[in-house]
Design a protein around this motif. Structure first.
Motif, PDB file in Angstrom:
ATOM      1  N   PRO A  32       0.829  -1.212   0.000  1.00  0.00           N
ATOM      2  CA  PRO A  32       0.000   0.000   0.000  1.00  0.00           C
ATOM      3  C   PRO A  32       0.864   1.263   0.000  1.00  0.00           C
ATOM      4  O   PRO A  32       1.893   1.320   0.666  1.00  0.00           O
ATOM      5  N   VAL A  33       0.418   2.238  -0.757  1.00  0.00           N
ATOM      6  CA  VAL A  33       1.123   3.519  -0.844  1.00  0.00           C
ATOM      7  C   VAL A  33       0.359   4.590  -0.076  1.00  0.00           C
ATOM      8  O   VAL A  33       0.883   5.221   0.835  1.00  0.00           O
ATOM      9  N   THR A  34      -0.914   4.794  -0.437  1.00  0.00           N
ATOM     10  CA  THR A  34      -1.766   5.759   0.250  1.00  0.00           C
ATOM     11  C   THR A  34      -3.210   5.483  -0.152  1.00  0.00           C
ATOM     12  O   THR A  34      -3.476   4.635  -1.023  1.00  0.00           O
ATOM     13  N   ARG A  35      -4.134   6.204   0.453  1.00  0.00           N
ATOM     14  CA  ARG A  35      -5.553   6.066   0.141  1.00  0.00           C
ATOM     15  C   ARG A  35      -6.119   7.443  -0.113  1.00  0.00           C
ATOM     16  O   ARG A  35      -5.864   8.382   0.641  1.00  0.00           O
ATOM     17  N   VAL A  36      -6.863   7.581  -1.208  1.00  0.00           N
ATOM     18  CA  VAL A  36      -7.499   8.849  -1.542  1.00  0.00           C
ATOM     19  C   VAL A  36      -8.995   8.730  -1.270  1.00  0.00           C
ATOM     20  O   VAL A  36      -9.544   7.622  -1.209  1.00  0.00           O
ATOM     21  N   THR A  37      -9.641   9.853  -1.126  1.00  0.00           N
ATOM     22  CA  THR A  37     -11.072   9.861  -0.826  1.00  0.00           C
ATOM     23  C   THR A  37     -11.758  10.954  -1.631  1.00  0.00           C
ATOM     24  O   THR A  37     -11.323  12.112  -1.618  1.00  0.00           O
ATOM     25  N   ALA A  38     -12.833  10.565  -2.340  1.00  0.00           N
ATOM     26  CA  ALA A  38     -13.663  11.516  -3.078  1.00  0.00           C
ATOM     27  C   ALA A  38     -15.047  11.547  -2.436  1.00  0.00           C
ATOM     28  O   ALA A  38     -15.500  10.556  -1.843  1.00  0.00           O
ATOM     29  N   THR A  39     -15.715  12.667  -2.540  1.00  0.00           N
ATOM     30  CA  THR A  39     -17.068  12.814  -2.017  1.00  0.00           C
ATOM     31  C   THR A  39     -18.001  13.200  -3.150  1.00  0.00           C
ATOM     32  O   THR A  39     -17.587  13.840  -4.134  1.00  0.00           O
ATOM     33  N   ASP A  40     -19.282  12.813  -3.003  1.00  0.00           N
ATOM     34  CA  ASP A  40     -20.308  13.131  -4.006  1.00  0.00           C
ATOM     35  C   ASP A  40     -21.499  13.705  -3.260  1.00  0.00           C
ATOM     36  O   ASP A  40     -22.020  13.086  -2.320  1.00  0.00           O
TER      37      ASP A  40
END
Length: 582
Positions: free
Chosen positions: A187-195
């Motif tokens: 794992p490198v990182t985790r991104v998060t998008a919102t709607d």
């Protein structure tokens, strides 16, 4: 909103309305008081009872169909207000003069009701993300007197969601790091998008993630948005930074969904996966033999492709320095190996050295099998230097008798030129150390002779400095200390320590001690002084006085009397005598 989209929304809304009208039955119910009936279409119905005996009783009639919600699509707009639903009561029969009244959130501004028909219309375009539902109340009143004919009935108008908001990465752009050579799947990182769309209605807010740029180096989990290493053996020394473009798409990723993107800059952090490497396999240095101890004789450098602590090395000499002549230290700033002298060099003894130098990484990775190291050969050539003469001794001790005649040879100093050329040496006395010029030296053989008589009682020691100078190079000078000790001879007569005056009473007894006398001598014989005391000749035949040496062993004499009188004693010297006369 484009015109085509508005037309599609209008068609969808009309279809839903037709289905709703078709499926909702109209049921007549018997009222509690009177014969009036109530029917509700698309919302709550209200009913008013009849009047009797001068009193008006308000009561709730049974509803033909209990449904307390209406729906309207957000963002819907057209040339006319949007019909949301219709209210109806059983009181609206026989041409009674009634009207419908609407109150609550948005009544009169956002929503309007037809007083006669009960039709509710949305007057403005609605945005579910701004407000998702509205609570209103409907009531039937007398059109002439505004008196309520039924209690108010509460209902809700919900704004139905459409997919009008794209996903957004609020925290982007991102930066992340991962160690180089990480395994696939790390794992490198985790991104998060919102709607902003409704997450519980349809798929408008169901997001799926994908990589637009950054393959084949990285991958992303479509649901958790976790970015992972996708390529084996990613080497920081080949490429350190990667730009990854991530897309989030709603509608579950299906066609027609909206999308948003962000960037993730991934940096590969260094691990110690490279050994140090000398820039040359053989280093050659020429060092003058007179280089001071502790000074640098040369530099070596082992380069490392890693960075930071992983690139630092320590240097050591592993072969060729059996005499322990050299040492090598690490320059913390340049990471060079500094070769320094530990002992003086001598061209005449050894003219070349061959060393084997090793550079070893300070840190090592457990999985690398280290520590990493490299070796190089260092060849040192000793360069001959013009050295000053060297005395056979750093200090000379000579002796001479104080009565030695002029030109007596006191001793000899010797010095040689240590260079291979072997220059002749000349000797001189530093006259700052022999201001009275009491000594001379032969410039060719270093023999020191007496120039003036010496007196031990005046100066027992003389310290002079002798210089040796090369004939070939007068600047090459050495110095040696010569200490000359003046030896004693018996050249001084004894002397009474003081003048004596003795008093004798007339009734003195025979054998009585009149005076004790002692003598001193400037000379310093090895065996010590031994004086002989006698009376002067003119008193030898005088029976009244005698003198004898102290029986205690000291150099004092005891003067005894047999006749009372007063006497005064004087001294008489002899040139080199050891007797003291009274």
């Amino acid at each position: 909103m484009p015109k085509r989209s508005e037309e599609m929304l209008m068609d969808l809304w009309m279809s839903l309305l037709l289905v709703w009208i078709t499926c909702v039955p109209c049921v007549s119910m018997t009222p509690i008081i009177g014969q009036s009936k109530s029917t509700q279409t698309g919302g709550s119905a209200v009913v008013a009872s009849g009047l009797g005996e001068g009193q008006r009783l308000l009561s709730r009639a049974k509803r033909g169909w209990v449904w307390n919600q209406m729906f309207v699509l957000e963002e819907f707009s057209g040339p006319d207000p949007i019909l949301v639903g219709r209210l109806h009561t059983d009181l609206d029969v026989g041409g009674k003069n009634i009207k419908y009244v609407l109150a609550g959130e948005g009544a009169g501004t956002i929503f309007a009701i037809n007083e006669l028909t009960g039709d509710i219309h949305a007057m403005k375009r609605l945005d579910r993300e701004e407000k998702a539902e509205y609570t209103l109340t409907a009531q039937v009143v007398n059109a002439d007197t505004d008196e309520p004919l039924e209690p108010p009935s509460e209902f809700i108008i919900k704004v139905q969601d459409i997919n009008d908001n794209p996903p957004q990465f609020i925290e982007g752009p991102y930066r992340a790091s991962v160690p180089e050579m990480s395994a696939v799947g790390t794992p490198v990182t985790r991104v998060t998008a919102t709607d902003a769309d409704d997450p519980v209605y349809g798929n408008s807010a169901k997001l799926v993630y994908s990589i637009l740029e950054g393959q084949p180096y990285f991958s992303i989990d479509p649901n958790s948005a976790t970015i992972k290493v996708a390529l084996h053996g990613m080497d920081r020394e080949m490429r350190e930074e990667y730009l990854v473009v991530i897309q989030a798409k709603d509608m579950g990723g299906h066609m027609g969904g909206l999308s948003g993107t962000t960037t993730v800059t991934v940096t590969l952090t260094d691990v110690n996966d490279n050994p140090p490497k000398f820039s040359k396999s053989l280093y050659e240095f020429v060092i003058p033999e007179d280089l001071p101890v502790g000074k640098m004789g040369g530099k070596v450098k082992a380069n490392d492709r890693d960075i930071g602590e992983n690139s630092k090395s320590t240097y050591s000499i592993v072969e060729g320095d059996d005499q322990n002549m050299f040492e090598i230290i690490t320059d913390s700033q340049t990471q060079e190996g500094i070769l320094r002298l530990k002992k003086p060099l001598d061209y005449e003894s050894k003219r070349a050295y061959t060393l084997k130098v090793e550079a070893t990484n300070i840190r090592s990775e457990p999985s690398s099998g280290g520590p990493f190291k490299d070796t190089a050969t260092v060849k040192i050539v000793v360069e001959d230097s013009d050295e000053p003469p060297v005395f056979s001794k750093p200090m000379y001790l000579l002796e001479v008798n104080e009565n030695a005649p002029i030109n007596t040879v006191i001793g000899t100093v010797t010095a040689r030129d240590p260079d291979s050329t072997g220059s002749f040496v000349r000797y001189f006395i530093d006259r700052h150390t022999d201001l009275e010029r009491q000594f001379n030296i032969n410039v060719e053989d270093g023999k020191i002779t007496l120039a003036k008589p010496l007196d031990r009682e005046t100066d027992m020691w003389h310290n002079i400095t002798v210089t040796a100078t090369e004939v070939r190079n007068h600047s090459q000078i050495s110095r040696a200390i010569v200490a000359i000790r003046v030896m004693d001879i018996n050249d001084n007569a004894p002397e009474f320590a003081t003048e004596y005056e003795a008093f004798l009473c007339e009734n003195g007894k025979s054998g009585q001690v009149i005076q004790t006398v002692s003598a001193v001598d400037k000379d310093d014989p090895i065996q010590g002084h031994n004086f002989d005391y006698r009376l002067v000749p003119e008193m030898l035949n005088n029976p009244n006085f005698t003198i004898r040496k102290n029986l205690g062993g000291s150099e004092q004499a005891v003067f005894m009397m047999t006749l009372c009188n007063v006497f005064s004693f004087g001294q008489k010297k002899s040139s080199y005598g050891t007797s003291l006369l009274l």
